[in-house]
Design a protein around this motif. Structure first.
Motif, mmCIF file in Angstrom:
data_model
loop_
_atom_site.group_PDB
_atom_site.id
_atom_site.type_symbol
_atom_site.label_atom_id
_atom_site.label_comp_id
_atom_site.label_asym_id
_atom_site.label_seq_id
_atom_site.Cartn_x
_atom_site.Cartn_y
_atom_site.Cartn_z
ATOM 1 N N MET A 179 8.177 -5.591 -10.542
ATOM 2 C CA MET A 179 7.368 -4.571 -11.219
ATOM 3 C C MET A 179 8.089 -3.241 -11.041
ATOM 4 O O MET A 179 8.784 -3.029 -10.060
ATOM 5 C CB MET A 179 5.976 -4.474 -10.585
ATOM 6 C CG MET A 179 5.104 -5.673 -10.860
ATOM 7 S SD MET A 179 3.480 -5.501 -10.097
ATOM 8 C CE MET A 179 2.740 -4.285 -11.154
ATOM 9 N N GLN A 180 7.923 -2.366 -11.972
ATOM 10 C CA GLN A 180 8.547 -1.057 -11.823
ATOM 11 C C GLN A 180 7.669 -0.197 -10.930
ATOM 12 O O GLN A 180 6.925 0.669 -11.407
ATOM 13 C CB GLN A 180 8.785 -0.431 -13.177
ATOM 14 C CG GLN A 180 9.835 -1.167 -13.964
ATOM 15 C CD GLN A 180 10.324 -0.342 -15.141
ATOM 16 O OE1 GLN A 180 9.721 0.657 -15.507
ATOM 17 N NE2 GLN A 180 11.415 -0.771 -15.721
ATOM 18 N N ALA A 181 7.765 -0.471 -9.633
ATOM 19 C CA ALA A 181 6.952 0.235 -8.645
ATOM 20 C C ALA A 181 7.706 0.288 -7.329
ATOM 21 O O ALA A 181 8.486 -0.606 -7.010
ATOM 22 C CB ALA A 181 5.617 -0.473 -8.452
ATOM 23 N N ASP A 182 7.453 1.340 -6.594
ATOM 24 C CA ASP A 182 7.979 1.486 -5.244
ATOM 25 C C ASP A 182 6.955 0.822 -4.326
ATOM 26 O O ASP A 182 5.843 1.325 -4.164
ATOM 27 C CB ASP A 182 8.132 2.974 -4.934
ATOM 28 C CG ASP A 182 8.630 3.240 -3.529
ATOM 29 O OD1 ASP A 182 9.072 2.298 -2.832
ATOM 30 O OD2 ASP A 182 8.568 4.419 -3.112
ATOM 31 N N VAL A 183 7.305 -0.330 -3.760
ATOM 32 C CA VAL A 183 6.381 -1.093 -2.922
ATOM 33 C C VAL A 183 6.763 -0.892 -1.462
ATOM 34 O O VAL A 183 7.891 -1.180 -1.065
ATOM 35 C CB VAL A 183 6.394 -2.596 -3.281
ATOM 36 C CG1 VAL A 183 5.431 -3.359 -2.386
ATOM 37 C CG2 VAL A 183 6.061 -2.806 -4.749
#
Length: 122
Positions: free
Chosen positions: A24-28
């Motif tokens: 996903m285009q997310a900073d996890v």
């Protein structure tokens, strides 16, 4: 880019959820406990927080207020836990949890719910 925080004292569960969100285009980011979570939320604002288990909510710490300062509608707070007792679920929802899912959880379903919630925030 969205920011997602996963909070769990169980490394395996943190990693499983983190890996299910990997592309996903997310900073996890991950936190291993409530004090670790508190340090992280003081440094940055997250769009969504996944808390694995319910124990953090029953330690006297107001987890939702810690995560979501007054006046802000984010981050969304999702809880994934084994507990299915109606009173526990109702208590969490009343204190501000946005979504409650029980194990065994479909990682695809969790991922879809997260993606949909983040897309609505745009």
């Amino acid at each position: 880019m969205h920011r997602i925080l996963i909070v769990s004292d169980e490394e395996f569960l943190r990693d499983v959820i983190r890996l299910s969100l990997a592309d996903m285009q997310a900073d996890v980011r991950c936190a291993s406990d409530v004090p670790d979570m508190q340090r992280m939320v003081r440094r940055m604002l997250f769009d969504l927080v996944v808390v694995v288990g319910t124990s953090a909510f029953f330690t006297g710490c107001d987890v939702v207020r810690t995560l979501r300062p007054a006046g802000l509608g984010r981050p969304l707070v999702y809880v994934v836990a084994w507990q299915q007792a109606e009173q526990t679920v109702l208590s969490l929802l009343e204190c501000g949890v946005d979504q409650y899912m029980t194990f065994p959880v479909s990682l695809q379903r969790l991922r879809t719910k997260i993606a949909n919630a983040l897309n609505r925030q745009l």
